[in-house]
Design an enzyme around this catalytic site. Structure first.
Site, PDB file in Angstrom:
ATOM      1  N   GLY A  47      37.260  46.280  38.815  1.00  0.00           N
ATOM      2  CA  GLY A  47      37.694  45.906  37.466  1.00  0.00           C
ATOM      3  C   GLY A  47      38.051  44.435  37.359  1.00  0.00           C
ATOM      4  O   GLY A  47      37.690  43.754  36.392  1.00  0.00           O
ATOM      5  N   CYS A  48      38.748  43.930  38.358  1.00  0.00           N
ATOM      6  CA  CYS A  48      39.168  42.523  38.331  1.00  0.00           C
ATOM      7  C   CYS A  48      37.973  41.590  38.471  1.00  0.00           C
ATOM      8  O   CYS A  48      37.950  40.514  37.869  1.00  0.00           O
ATOM      9  CB  CYS A  48      40.208  42.269  39.426  1.00  0.00           C
ATOM     10  SG  CYS A  48      41.714  43.237  39.157  1.00  0.00           S
ATOM     11  N   THR A  49      36.978  42.008  39.228  1.00  0.00           N
ATOM     12  CA  THR A  49      35.759  41.213  39.377  1.00  0.00           C
ATOM     13  C   THR A  49      34.983  41.188  38.062  1.00  0.00           C
ATOM     14  O   THR A  49      34.533  40.128  37.625  1.00  0.00           O
ATOM     15  CB  THR A  49      34.890  41.772  40.524  1.00  0.00           C
ATOM     16  OG1 THR A  49      35.659  41.701  41.737  1.00  0.00           O
ATOM     17  CG2 THR A  49      33.609  40.987  40.689  1.00  0.00           C
TER      18      THR A  49
END
Length: 157
Positions: A47-49
């Protein structure tokens, strides 16, 4: 200011944090300029990527709006640097290991996964105007929808 009560129209909390690629980011340096603080749970996770790469892709458009972007996570700078290098992230990623800034924004929250309760970073973003006031807040934002929300709000500043 109670973190729970931070809302649109409030003065953005002051900060100074160590960031990726040997940088320091601070509210003092950003005075008079609009910026986005986006809080993300952990570098180099799916998700952060997705979120970070979406922002990187949108940087030319966001720069035309004169918007500075700063990602904030509890990760140490060494891990943030690896994440930034791996995906070619040019905007600063700041380290808030003691979640001082996250506490001020109310993004260090109790979470639950697989029946286990723990504290961690809530994926949230705060758009701060050139006047230092919070103009927009997105809590529990979905990574893939983040950039479109930010671009629309920043264009209205």
């Amino acid at each position: 200011m109670s973190a729970d009560s931070i809302k649109v129209g409030d003065k953005a909390p002051d900060f100074s944090l160590e960031a990726s690629r040997g940088r320091t980011v601070s509210s003092r340096e950003l005075a008079g300029k609009p910026y986005l603080l986006y809080f993300y749970p952990k570098a180099d996770t799916p998700g952060c990527t997705t979120q970070a790469c979406g922002i990187q892709e949108a940087l030319p458009a966001l720069s035309k709006l004169h918007l500075t972007i700063i990602g904030v996570s509890p990760d140490p700078v060494s891990k943030i640097d690896k994440f930034a290098d791996k995906y070619g992230l040019e905007f600063p990623l700041a380290s808030d290991p003691d979640h001082v800034l996250a506490d001020q924004y109310g993004t260090w929250v109790e979470k639950s996964m697989y029946g286990r309760t723990y504290f961690g970073m809530e994926r949230s973003s705060f758009l701060v105007g050139a006047d230092g006031l919070i103009k927009a807040i997105w809590r529990k934002v979905k990574p893939a929808e983040h950039v479109a929300l930010v671009e629309k709000a920043a264009a209205e500043l």
